[in-house]
Design a protein around this motif. Structure first.
Motif, mmCIF file in Angstrom:
data_model
loop_
_atom_site.group_PDB
_atom_site.id
_atom_site.type_symbol
_atom_site.label_atom_id
_atom_site.label_comp_id
_atom_site.label_asym_id
_atom_site.label_seq_id
_atom_site.Cartn_x
_atom_site.Cartn_y
_atom_site.Cartn_z
ATOM 1 N N UNK A 160 0.821 -1.220 0.000
ATOM 2 C CA UNK A 160 0.000 0.000 0.000
ATOM 3 C C UNK A 160 0.851 1.264 0.000
ATOM 4 N N UNK A 161 2.162 1.128 0.078
ATOM 5 C CA UNK A 161 3.038 2.294 0.047
ATOM 6 C C UNK A 161 3.419 2.833 1.410
ATOM 7 N N UNK A 162 2.925 2.235 2.483
ATOM 8 C CA UNK A 162 3.266 2.698 3.817
ATOM 9 C C UNK A 162 4.515 2.016 4.344
ATOM 10 N N UNK A 163 4.913 2.361 5.546
ATOM 11 C CA UNK A 163 6.101 1.738 6.131
ATOM 12 C C UNK A 163 5.877 0.246 6.416
ATOM 13 N N UNK A 164 6.964 -0.484 6.408
ATOM 14 C CA UNK A 164 6.922 -1.918 6.697
ATOM 15 C C UNK A 164 6.742 -2.111 8.200
ATOM 16 N N UNK A 165 5.760 -2.893 8.625
ATOM 17 C CA UNK A 165 5.597 -3.153 10.053
ATOM 18 C C UNK A 165 6.663 -4.117 10.551
ATOM 19 N N UNK A 166 7.274 -3.789 11.677
ATOM 20 C CA UNK A 166 8.304 -4.638 12.280
ATOM 21 C C UNK A 166 8.054 -4.741 13.784
ATOM 22 N N UNK A 167 8.696 -5.712 14.399
ATOM 23 C CA UNK A 167 8.634 -5.877 15.854
ATOM 24 C C UNK A 167 9.981 -5.484 16.447
ATOM 25 N N UNK A 168 9.944 -4.967 17.655
ATOM 26 C CA UNK A 168 11.154 -4.617 18.391
ATOM 27 C C UNK A 168 11.356 -5.659 19.481
ATOM 28 N N UNK A 169 12.555 -6.259 19.516
ATOM 29 C CA UNK A 169 12.887 -7.245 20.546
ATOM 30 C C UNK A 169 14.075 -6.736 21.335
ATOM 31 N N UNK A 170 13.960 -6.746 22.658
ATOM 32 C CA UNK A 170 15.058 -6.328 23.523
ATOM 33 C C UNK A 170 15.254 -7.380 24.608
ATOM 34 N N UNK A 171 16.531 -7.672 24.913
ATOM 35 C CA UNK A 171 16.836 -8.671 25.922
ATOM 36 C C UNK A 171 18.084 -8.263 26.696
ATOM 37 N N UNK A 212 14.703 -0.804 27.891
ATOM 38 C CA UNK A 212 14.057 0.431 27.415
ATOM 39 C C UNK A 212 14.975 1.141 26.413
ATOM 40 N N UNK A 213 16.265 1.184 26.739
ATOM 41 C CA UNK A 213 17.246 1.814 25.851
ATOM 42 C C UNK A 213 17.307 1.073 24.510
ATOM 43 N N UNK A 214 17.306 -0.259 24.556
ATOM 44 C CA UNK A 214 17.332 -1.042 23.321
ATOM 45 C C UNK A 214 16.094 -0.778 22.467
ATOM 46 N N UNK A 215 14.931 -0.683 23.095
ATOM 47 C CA UNK A 215 13.709 -0.396 22.339
ATOM 48 C C UNK A 215 13.774 0.989 21.692
#
Length: 71
Positions: free
Chosen positions: A9-20, A34-37
């Motif tokens: 549709x021309x919008x941004x690609x949805x992604x997930x954020x993972x922090x450990x 929190x910093x990693x996110x």
């Protein structure tokens, strides 16, 4: 990166954020994840993506195979 990824549709690609982190700070305030996110959010924006979900394993070591991961 040659071009900015976009959905059909021309919008941004949805992604997930993972922090450990293996260990949290003595205050157990999740500062490291929190910093990693925040870094993940910035990186996603720079590459034309949008973070739509976050997953966090705080104070959860990565070396034990039998460990339950909440996310």
């Amino acid at each position: 990166m040659d071009s900015i990824p976009h959905t059909a549709e021309g919008g941004p690609v949805p992604v997930a954020s993972y922090a450990r982190t293996s260990q949290d700070s003595p205050e157990r305030d999740a500062r490291g994840v929190r910093h990693q996110h925040r870094i993940n959010e910035r990186t996603a924006r720079e590459h034309g993506c949008a973070v739509v979900a976050t997953y966090t394993d705080n104070a959860c070591g990565a070396t034990k195979d039998d460990r339950d991961r909440p996310r």
